[in-house]
Design a protein around this motif. Sequence first.
Motif, PDB file in Angstrom:
ATOM      1  N   GLU A 146      -4.965   5.481  -7.689  1.00 53.52           N
ATOM      2  CA  GLU A 146      -5.704   4.350  -7.142  1.00 53.52           C
ATOM      3  C   GLU A 146      -6.914   4.015  -8.011  1.00 53.52           C
ATOM      4  O   GLU A 146      -7.650   4.898  -8.415  1.00 53.52           O
ATOM      5  N   ASN A 147      -7.106   2.726  -8.306  1.00 58.31           N
ATOM      6  CA  ASN A 147      -8.357   2.298  -8.930  1.00 58.31           C
ATOM      7  C   ASN A 147      -9.089   1.358  -7.965  1.00 58.31           C
ATOM      8  O   ASN A 147      -8.570   0.975  -6.915  1.00 58.31           O
ATOM      9  N   GLN A 154      -7.659   6.651   2.869  1.00 60.88           N
ATOM     10  CA  GLN A 154      -8.375   6.189   1.683  1.00 60.88           C
ATOM     11  C   GLN A 154      -9.812   6.681   1.676  1.00 60.88           C
ATOM     12  O   GLN A 154     -10.330   7.097   0.646  1.00 60.88           O
ATOM     13  N   ASN A 178      -7.355  -2.067  -7.019  1.00 64.04           N
ATOM     14  CA  ASN A 178      -6.173  -1.999  -6.183  1.00 64.04           C
ATOM     15  C   ASN A 178      -6.504  -1.620  -4.738  1.00 64.04           C
ATOM     16  O   ASN A 178      -5.870  -2.119  -3.798  1.00 64.04           O
ATOM     17  N   VAL A 179      -7.471  -0.723  -4.548  1.00 62.74           N
ATOM     18  CA  VAL A 179      -7.829  -0.331  -3.184  1.00 62.74           C
ATOM     19  C   VAL A 179      -8.616  -1.450  -2.487  1.00 62.74           C
ATOM     20  O   VAL A 179      -8.351  -1.785  -1.334  1.00 62.74           O
ATOM     21  N   ALA A 232       0.818  -1.220   0.000  1.00 65.75           N
ATOM     22  CA  ALA A 232       0.000   0.000   0.000  1.00 65.75           C
ATOM     23  C   ALA A 232       0.845   1.260   0.000  1.00 65.75           C
ATOM     24  O   ALA A 232       0.316   2.350  -0.256  1.00 65.75           O
ATOM     25  N   HIS A 258       1.262   2.477  -7.546  1.00 67.37           N
ATOM     26  CA  HIS A 258      -0.138   2.072  -7.556  1.00 67.37           C
ATOM     27  C   HIS A 258      -0.995   2.879  -6.587  1.00 67.37           C
ATOM     28  O   HIS A 258      -2.218   2.887  -6.725  1.00 67.37           O
ATOM     29  N   PHE A 259      -0.352   3.554  -5.626  1.00 64.31           N
ATOM     30  CA  PHE A 259      -1.102   4.302  -4.632  1.00 64.31           C
ATOM     31  C   PHE A 259      -0.602   5.734  -4.501  1.00 64.31           C
ATOM     32  O   PHE A 259      -0.811   6.375  -3.484  1.00 64.31           O
TER      33      PHE A 259
END
Length: 798
Positions: free
Chosen positions: A679-680, A717, A683-684, A668, A673-674
């Motif tokens: 973020e998509n 998030q 992935n989250v 994370a 990717h984050f």
Amino acid sequence: MDHPSQPSVRHFDHCPWLFADAATEEQRAAQREVQRTVGGDTGIGERCYVAESAAVFPDRLRLGDDSYIAAHAYVTGELDTGSHCTLNPFTTVRGNVVLGDGVRIGAHTSLLGFNHSMAPDRPVYRQPLTSRGIRVGDDVWIGSHVIVVDGVTIGDHCVIGAGAVVTRNLPAWSVAAGNPARVLRDRREVRGVRAAAAATPALPGMRPDDDRTPTTRPAREPEPGAAPADNPQPAAHDRRAGWVAGAANAETAAAAPGRQPDDSCTPTTHPAPDPEPGAAAGDQERAPHDRREVQVAGTADSEAAAAAPGKRQDDGRTPTDCPARDHEPGAAPADNPQPAAHDRRAGWVAGAANAEAAATGTRPDDSCTPTPRPAPDPGEPHDRRAVRVAGAADAEVAAAVGAGVADLSGIRPGGDRTPTARPAPDPRTATLAAFADTARDQAAGLLDRCWDGERYVDRPGAVPTVRAHCDAVEIADLLLGAVPEHLSTEEHIGRLSGLQDPKSGLVPEFGEPLPVADADGFIGEGAALYHVLCVGYALDLLGPGIPHPVRGVRDMTARQLIVRLEALPWLTGAWGAGAWVDSLATAAHWNLRHDDGGDSGHGTPEALFGWLLTRADPWTGLWGSPSAEEGRLQVVNGYYRLTRGSFAQFGLPVPYPERVVDAVLDHARDARHFGPGRENACNVLDVAHPLWLCTQQLGRGADGYRSGEIHDWAERQLATVLPRWQDGRGFGFGPGAAGPGPEPGLQGTEMWLAIVWYLADLLGRTAELGYRPRGIHRPEPARQGITGLSRAGGASGS
């Protein structure tokens, strides 16, 4: 030499490990001011120290809890660290550098995550800069006067001797030294013999760290000079408590009372051995270098820049946004023709991330294959103090979320980077409740938007899909407690039930032929795999359940299943492997609901769980291997899909839950990717659900395993997700080309609504939402064990 009774700031700058216990309130206030004045996009964790004399000028800095930057360190570019990381006096960290947990860096060491080009057509100082970045795993000890050059990945548990020049990737557990650095041995070996405990499987939930006994941290830091090559018992590392320094034996411990075998205790090794037969001559004796003939990325002087035989010429990699001048160029690892080997027990694949490779994705199909996100537009300004509320549901949501983002992350907004206590819950409660009310109010409208008059589409202009119909059913049930009003309940059931082929039990995509089964009777890829999940759970919500068993899974023998599992692409495509297991296990679940006994006669579900339990990596709790290009993306996303269909769906505990939390939290932090705007939904969700699943076993209170970090991640998030709701349209899946993309639609809305619930549940705040997933993403298991049956059931999937 005696130290003064009250250490001064200068003393703390050089011995920052003393600060937490010895500083006065005035000194603590002064340190908070130092941290507030650090520029760039900065977030500093709990119990950290930044020396007043250090030159810290980052573009982006994330300093994990219990970490410090000591006197006269020099930090620029982008630095992300885990917890318990230390940069000792005169350390230089520049460019793009990511450190795991428990990374100790000795004095005068340089990590240079950028490089100069050196084409012969112009002076070096006018050449563009390149950056591939440096990645360092968990529990790594880097000695004094070491140089690590751009493009290098150092695996978990490595020890690097003083004065080494690391130009190539190092596999996990390496003890390396020399110029260029070479692997001398495996850290788990004692005088050339592998420790017996290293080969012994660990019990579930335990970290197999031999039998080393952790010791408490002594009072002070030693000077360089330790020699891990001769140390039969390297220090143990317990990520739950940070770095625990272990003495080699009782005699050694007794001989050095009060000493701290810690980060500036520089590891040294014996001189490098003679090369093995067949080793390149260039490793021993370098030929003279001519920039016009061999273009090797620059080193500090002409002697160090000697050409390495077999290296490719400069490939003209694209320059990055590093400053234009006054950089110490590193050695030439950029081509790295032979990445280091992978050790599954450490959960780390050696290899640096190539920006060009990281931008390429796997197949962006509707089953939401994870793909790395492209880098954001470098020209777009970023302000941590504000949140762009894109189409927030209403002014109340927009204002509440925008105002509360920095506080939700535990960091005060603007230039004040000092961690603070979390704010009172009232504003956050209002924001979460207002979001849920808005989603419910707009649910019917967004479903209307995706009804083309005959069938459901993911978003206007898209073609109708089976998944879109299932997503519509899920959203209506979640927010409205009803079926989508475009069809009656009987019509919804009739349409979805009629899609299943009675003979095979599979559901093809609209307009596509029935997929051809493999030799064992089941399919290996395609939309029909995911339809086992989404059609089955949509029909569960509608009442009757799926009408026919999935015969390829019902008839598969345990032996056939094992052969198939062994053949899945765990090393190169762990997400796809996990998705296949999810589909097969869900089919087994539906089959067990039918009166004919289904799979139970062949023992297929039992064989599945037996294989999974014996193949889980005891160091990470995951299945599969990370890669240099994507990091842990494939294995973490594959873990979610695999456990959703197996352990979560059947109500069984996952193996090694602490190690899973460690690996997932590490993933994370991966900015590929984050990072902001990357973020998509897949992935989250694929981080949120594993953390949620493991906390069910480990406890969720203040004493739960790494619960503070999980809580903080969930808050950040949640603060990022809520403003992405677009009025009357819902959520987009995410940026880039993966899945449906950024346009709001049914898939993005269905997934993000479930993600919001899981994030809220990690924070103990689901009551504010007033909804709970009941279909494919529901938290309750479908059954307890293989034979137990609960008609209430479900699990959660992407």
